[in-house]
Motif scaffolding. Structure first.
Motif, PDB file in Angstrom:
ATOM      1  N   GLY A 423      12.005  -4.961  12.442  1.00 34.00           N
ATOM      2  CA  GLY A 423      12.266  -4.322  11.158  1.00 34.00           C
ATOM      3  C   GLY A 423      11.335  -4.804  10.069  1.00 34.00           C
ATOM      4  N   LEU A 424      11.095  -6.115  10.026  1.00 33.59           N
ATOM      5  CA  LEU A 424      10.186  -6.659   9.009  1.00 33.59           C
ATOM      6  C   LEU A 424       8.755  -6.198   9.241  1.00 33.59           C
ATOM      7  CD1 LEU A 424      11.511 -10.314   8.617  1.00 33.59           C
ATOM      8  CD2 LEU A 424      11.859  -8.383   7.069  1.00 33.59           C
ATOM      9  N   GLU A 425       8.335  -6.157  10.492  1.00 33.25           N
ATOM     10  CA  GLU A 425       6.958  -5.723  10.780  1.00 33.25           C
ATOM     11  C   GLU A 425       6.757  -4.270  10.371  1.00 33.25           C
ATOM     12  OE1 GLU A 425       6.527  -6.691  14.897  1.00 33.25           O
ATOM     13  OE2 GLU A 425       5.932  -8.778  14.490  1.00 33.25           O
ATOM     14  N   ARG A 426       7.758  -3.429  10.586  1.00 31.71           N
ATOM     15  CA  ARG A 426       7.626  -2.025  10.209  1.00 31.71           C
ATOM     16  C   ARG A 426       7.659  -1.833   8.678  1.00 31.71           C
ATOM     17  NH1 ARG A 426      10.344  -1.654  15.118  1.00 31.71           N
ATOM     18  NH2 ARG A 426      12.391  -1.875  14.117  1.00 31.71           N
ATOM     19  N   ARG A 427       8.176  -2.795   7.953  1.00 35.32           N
ATOM     20  CA  ARG A 427       8.103  -2.718   6.485  1.00 35.32           C
ATOM     21  C   ARG A 427       6.656  -2.835   5.991  1.00 35.32           C
ATOM     22  NH1 ARG A 427      12.094  -3.924   2.644  1.00 35.32           N
ATOM     23  NH2 ARG A 427      10.949  -5.713   1.779  1.00 35.32           N
ATOM     24  N   GLY A 428       5.801  -3.436   6.817  1.00 32.30           N
ATOM     25  CA  GLY A 428       4.376  -3.492   6.509  1.00 32.30           C
ATOM     26  C   GLY A 428       4.014  -4.420   5.381  1.00 32.30           C
TER      27      GLY A 428
END
Length: 474
Positions: A423-428
């Motif tokens: 989830g954090l990685e997809r927040r960019g």
């Protein structure tokens, strides 16, 4: 119930002093509610919560952390006079505004942040509402720098733990807040450990937004089911009164014997039809503590908010509540996840600096990305009520070593952290690094509590005194 438009402040006067989105165990406006001009209805109370709905692009992060102050010379807890000196110097040196109650400084405010005191002088930062974890961590760093620089001058320091490792309740000074005396006297009528919660515990907490009633329900269910995972990862309170308790999170266990009316896992959250109205019904049935009028806290402990709405409150006959009173009453319920106009995740022990930023990272990763939220919801979808209660009851004792579904909570924590990292990685926003400390704990199975217990049973020779050293302080 559909989400309403963002509500206007109750009154301009009340709004000026409100901590609208500051978490705290007990958030109370510093001005009295104005007299009610018309009777509140339950629909008004439901709409109040629904007014918290925000579109995804407006979601923010609010982080709170508490720490335990002590004298460097002898390890004793701080008096109010020492804390007042610390608050005053922070105010003068760093430009904060004081919060005054009955002529005494009890907190500070600056740029959406507040510094406040828990009943035993636990020193709390309620952070500003921020849009990234980077800003949250920068805020934490700034606050700890300010506290540390002045603490050294005063001969005091702060522990990052979940529970006072040494001092008895009777040896802790109560802060000069009138409402705390009401709570202190009421607590023993409902449980054996309420005063421990008030005077000797510390937590890290994060507050998060929801988009709709349906989104709130999903987040509430995920938060409630997975709160024991946070408790396990952040377990950091194995001691009480100089001895090992047999629990890795004594702080979490304390909440199981504080007050059954206002604490716990709220099984109805998982029932069909749960939403804003059902939560309002729950809060209405939680007995009150006090009503604030004209600078005075009126003791109405154990009395009914429903009677208050009808003007039949025994402690204040004829008086009716405003939405300010409702907002205050909502802060006196303490479930594992608390709903107001946002959601509060409440399961973590206080901890060292490196873990403060990790708590919001865990929950932002799980709940601020659609895919991660769906994966988390799927993870808990077939858990039974008995399994959820089993985790709540056993994780405070065994933390990551708690058996669960053929494995352990350590295995579950690894799954949860993998979902959160995604989830954090997809927040960019390059925020996944804030999970590194938790991932190391999950991989090793060694929590802060395990580390402390190994020292206690080894080189500390069954003494907790070495915890009062620079290696364990902020």
């Amino acid at each position: 119930m559909q989400c309403a438009a963002r509500a206007a402040p109750v009154t301009a006067h009340a709004a000026a002093s409100a901590r609208q989105r500051r978490p705290g165990r007990l958030v109370v406006r510093s001005v009295a509610a104005e007299p009610a001009t018309q009777r509140l209805t339950k629909d008004d109370l439901v709409k109040y919560i629904a007014a918290g709905c925000r579109p995804r692009e407006q979601w923010r992060i609010g982080t709170e952390h508490e720490k335990l102050g002590y004298n460097v010379a002898d390890g004793k807890r701080l008096t109010y006079e020492q804390i007042a000196a610390l608050l005053t110097r922070i105010q003068e040196r760093f430009g904060w505004k004081p919060i005054i109650e009955e002529g005494k400084i009890i907190g500070l405010t600056q740029d959406g942040q507040s510094v406040t005191l828990e009943p035993g002088g636990q020193f709390e930062l309620s952070g500003a509402i921020l849009d990234t974890l980077h800003k949250t961590c920068a805020e934490v760093n700034s606050h700890l720098y300010q506290v540390r620089s002045i603490s050294e001058e005063l001969g005091i320091a702060f522990l990052g733990v979940g529970f006072d490792p040494k001092w008895r309740y009777e040896e802790v000074s109560m802060m000069p807040k009138a409402r705390y005396a009401i709570m202190r006297d009421y607590m023993p009528t409902r449980g054996d450990l309420g005063r421990d919660m008030m005077f000797r515990s510390c937590t890290i907490q994060v507050n998060l937004d929801f988009e709709s009633e349906a989104d709130m329900v999903e987040k509430m269910r995920i938060g409630m089911a997975l709160q024991p995972v946070a408790t396990a990862l952040f377990a950091n309170s194995p001691f009480k009164e100089g001895k090992a308790t047999g629990f890795k999170s004594w702080r979490s266990h304390v909440w199981t014997d504080t007050d059954p009316d206002r604490c716990g896992t709220l099984p109805f959250v998982f029932e069909e039809g749960f939403g804003f109205e059902r939560y309002v019904d729950y809060v209405l049935d939680v007995p009150m503590y006090f009503v604030y009028r004209n600078g005075t806290y009126h003791n109405v402990a154990g009395q009914s908010f429903r009677d208050f709405m009808d003007g039949k409150l025994p402690g204040l006959p004829g008086e009716k509540p405003t939405l300010v009173d409702w907002e205050t009453h909502m802060t006196t319920v303490f479930p594992e996840v608390r709903l107001k106009k946002f959601l509060e995740m409440r399961g973590a022990d206080g901890g060292p600096w490196r873990l403060i930023c990790a708590l919001p990272a865990l929950w932002v990763g799980l709940l601020y990305d659609e895919q991660a939220q769906s994966e988390a919801l799927a993870l808990i979808a077939d858990w039974s009520h008995e399994e959820r209660e089993y985790l709540r009851d056993n994780v405070p004792r065994d933390a990551l070593a708690t058996p669960f579904r053929g494995g352990t909570v350590q295995d579950l924590a690894k799954q949860v952290l993998a979902i959160s990292r995604g989830g954090l990685e997809r927040r960019g926003l390059e925020e996944a690094k804030f999970l590194n400390e938790l991932e190391a704990i999950a991989e090793s199975g060694i929590t802060e509590a395990d580390r402390l217990l190994a020292l206690y049973n080894g080189e500390w020779n069954h003494s907790v005194d070495p915890i009062y050293s620079p290696a364990f302080t902020y």
